[in-house]
Scaffold this motif. Sequence first.
Motif, mmCIF file in Angstrom:
data_model
loop_
_atom_site.group_PDB
_atom_site.id
_atom_site.type_symbol
_atom_site.label_atom_id
_atom_site.label_comp_id
_atom_site.label_asym_id
_atom_site.label_seq_id
_atom_site.Cartn_x
_atom_site.Cartn_y
_atom_site.Cartn_z
ATOM 1 N N ASN A 94 31.261 44.014 -7.450
ATOM 2 C CA ASN A 94 32.250 42.948 -7.291
ATOM 3 C C ASN A 94 33.381 43.362 -6.364
ATOM 4 N N MET A 95 33.837 44.608 -6.461
ATOM 5 C CA MET A 95 34.927 45.074 -5.616
ATOM 6 C C MET A 95 34.471 45.289 -4.176
ATOM 7 N N ARG A 132 31.592 36.002 -5.377
ATOM 8 C CA ARG A 132 30.611 34.981 -4.992
ATOM 9 C C ARG A 132 29.317 35.619 -4.508
ATOM 10 N N THR A 133 29.419 36.634 -3.700
ATOM 11 C CA THR A 133 28.218 37.287 -3.165
ATOM 12 C C THR A 133 27.388 37.916 -4.275
ATOM 13 N N VAL A 134 28.060 38.617 -5.182
ATOM 14 C CA VAL A 134 27.352 39.241 -6.301
ATOM 15 C C VAL A 134 26.726 38.182 -7.194
ATOM 16 N N MET A 135 27.455 37.092 -7.409
ATOM 17 C CA MET A 135 26.942 36.030 -8.260
ATOM 18 C C MET A 135 25.652 35.442 -7.689
ATOM 19 N N MET A 167 27.138 37.559 -15.172
ATOM 20 C CA MET A 167 28.112 37.067 -16.142
ATOM 21 C C MET A 167 29.539 37.549 -15.872
ATOM 22 N N PRO A 168 29.791 38.841 -15.551
ATOM 23 C CA PRO A 168 31.170 39.231 -15.248
ATOM 24 C C PRO A 168 31.739 38.469 -14.060
ATOM 25 N N ALA A 169 30.930 38.258 -13.017
ATOM 26 C CA ALA A 169 31.416 37.528 -11.844
ATOM 27 C C ALA A 169 31.726 36.073 -12.188
ATOM 28 N N ARG A 223 34.228 29.745 -3.260
ATOM 29 C CA ARG A 223 34.781 30.505 -2.145
ATOM 30 C C ARG A 223 34.928 31.960 -2.573
ATOM 31 N N GLU A 224 34.734 32.844 -1.631
ATOM 32 C CA GLU A 224 34.749 34.269 -1.955
ATOM 33 C C GLU A 224 36.121 34.730 -2.410
ATOM 34 N N VAL A 225 36.132 35.639 -3.366
ATOM 35 C CA VAL A 225 37.364 36.265 -3.844
ATOM 36 C C VAL A 225 37.281 37.754 -3.550
ATOM 37 N N PRO A 226 38.001 38.247 -2.544
ATOM 38 C CA PRO A 226 37.965 39.690 -2.257
ATOM 39 C C PRO A 226 38.561 40.467 -3.422
ATOM 40 N N MET A 227 37.879 41.530 -3.813
ATOM 41 C CA MET A 227 38.348 42.316 -4.951
ATOM 42 C C MET A 227 38.871 43.679 -4.537
#
Length: 508
Positions: A329-330, A335-338, A380-382, A467-471
């Motif tokens: 995720n980081m 979004r990409t991981v999901m 699920m975490p994403a 939309r992507e969320v940068p971590m």
Amino acid sequence: MSLPAQPSPGNRWLAFAVLCAMQMMVVVDISIVTVSLRSIQSDLGFPEARLAWITNAYTIGFGGLLLLSGRLGDLIGRKRMFVSGLSLFTVASALCGAAQNQEMLIAMRFLQGAGAAMAHAVIMGIIFTIFTNPAELGKAMGISGFGQAAGASLGIIAGGLLTDGVNWHWVFYINVPIGLAALVIAVRSIPSDRGMGLDKGADFLGAALVTSGMMLAVYTIATVAEYGWASGHTLGFGIGAVVLLSAFVGRAATAAQPLVPLGIFRSRNLSGANTVHFLLVGGTMSFNILIALYMQQVAGYSPAETGFAYLPLAVAAGACSVALSARLNMRFGLRTVMIGSLALVAAGLLLALRTPTDPAYALDILPTAVLLGAGSGLAMPAVIMMSMQVRSPSEAGLASGLAGSAGTIGDSLGIAALTAIAAAHTQSALDGGTDAKTALTDGFHLSFGVAAALVVAAIAVAVTVLREVPMGPPPGAGGPDGPGVEAMPGTADAPGVPSVTDPEGARP
């Protein structure tokens, strides 16, 4: 809402352990009775048509009260709501185990679901409050995701072992010592908070409308298998639920202090993630129940053997959610991981379409279990982190309740729809002269295909809406909060990053 003082690192993880234990018990108790139903039926004399109420009563109490409980947590304090819910859940579990007749078991299952809703609705709000460091939050969400992704599987494992090894009463009694220990630790370790006060959003009319509407909706969905989709019962109660929920939306749009401010849905990521959650749970939870029935009715597994068959799914979910999800995720964003993890889930469900009437476990069931576990553990975490993107910390409890409601309605609708589809197709095949094993297998295959279609629809929503969320960089890359840490979106230390409390996706 006044934010609680930050607990010490030791207390923070101790509090988190209690929250995870409750989160897992909530999910486990949806599935744990699945392999115990026949024993309960034999012992308490349940007629076949009424047997589903052992599950339905819990689901109605849980799904009907989640949204109200989340908002009340914001108003009266999340710790107070959590402790009250955990107490009710523990007492109701003991009474479920002690039940000597059908009526008592069903009534206590409803109270158990109500207590689960009260506690579960505020869990995410508390987690996001006690973990402000992005690396810690990512790790916490990975562990939390394991409980939600693998909870159904662990419930079937535990149910099989307890039913075969002791008796069905311990399917419920097992919650009592866990609940009592969790209560002691929760009171000491979860930081106290002061809610905004009932005068800041105690919309009693809205609360009555949404609670009754949600309960009626879950009841309608849960009884579809018994009455049929086109029956007067289903249509009548379904229309009633729509009327109540429509009235609630009207109330929310006009009230000065609504229970659920409609503006919260302006966030594309919150609304989209809840839709993904609904579809993902609708596909995977129903599959978990159906594949357990397949293993017992077609493959001839005992309850304990069915439980052990689920171990690889739980192990894969745990390994991916705890060890990999935070790093992925980081590095790549939620979004990409999901999207990638949902593709793994869909692949696992599609593989299940090839299960034969005489399956070889390693060839026909194990690959699906591993793919489903790995995909769910990462997804699920994403999904949960994306669904918690709110404009203000005071809405965290409401967002947590919305996320729980999306999962519960998806679970109820998915199980009702897919079991009805499987049963209808099986009966049609039997009427056409197909042998029982083949007819059952064909019915299960059709429902597995529908489950896969639900997850494919979730992928489409993730691709087109979110939309992507940068971590930030993964642990070890360095950052402003210390070695390997970049501030979590939504914190004051993350300038220039789309904020969880004011997300870029919140603008239509």
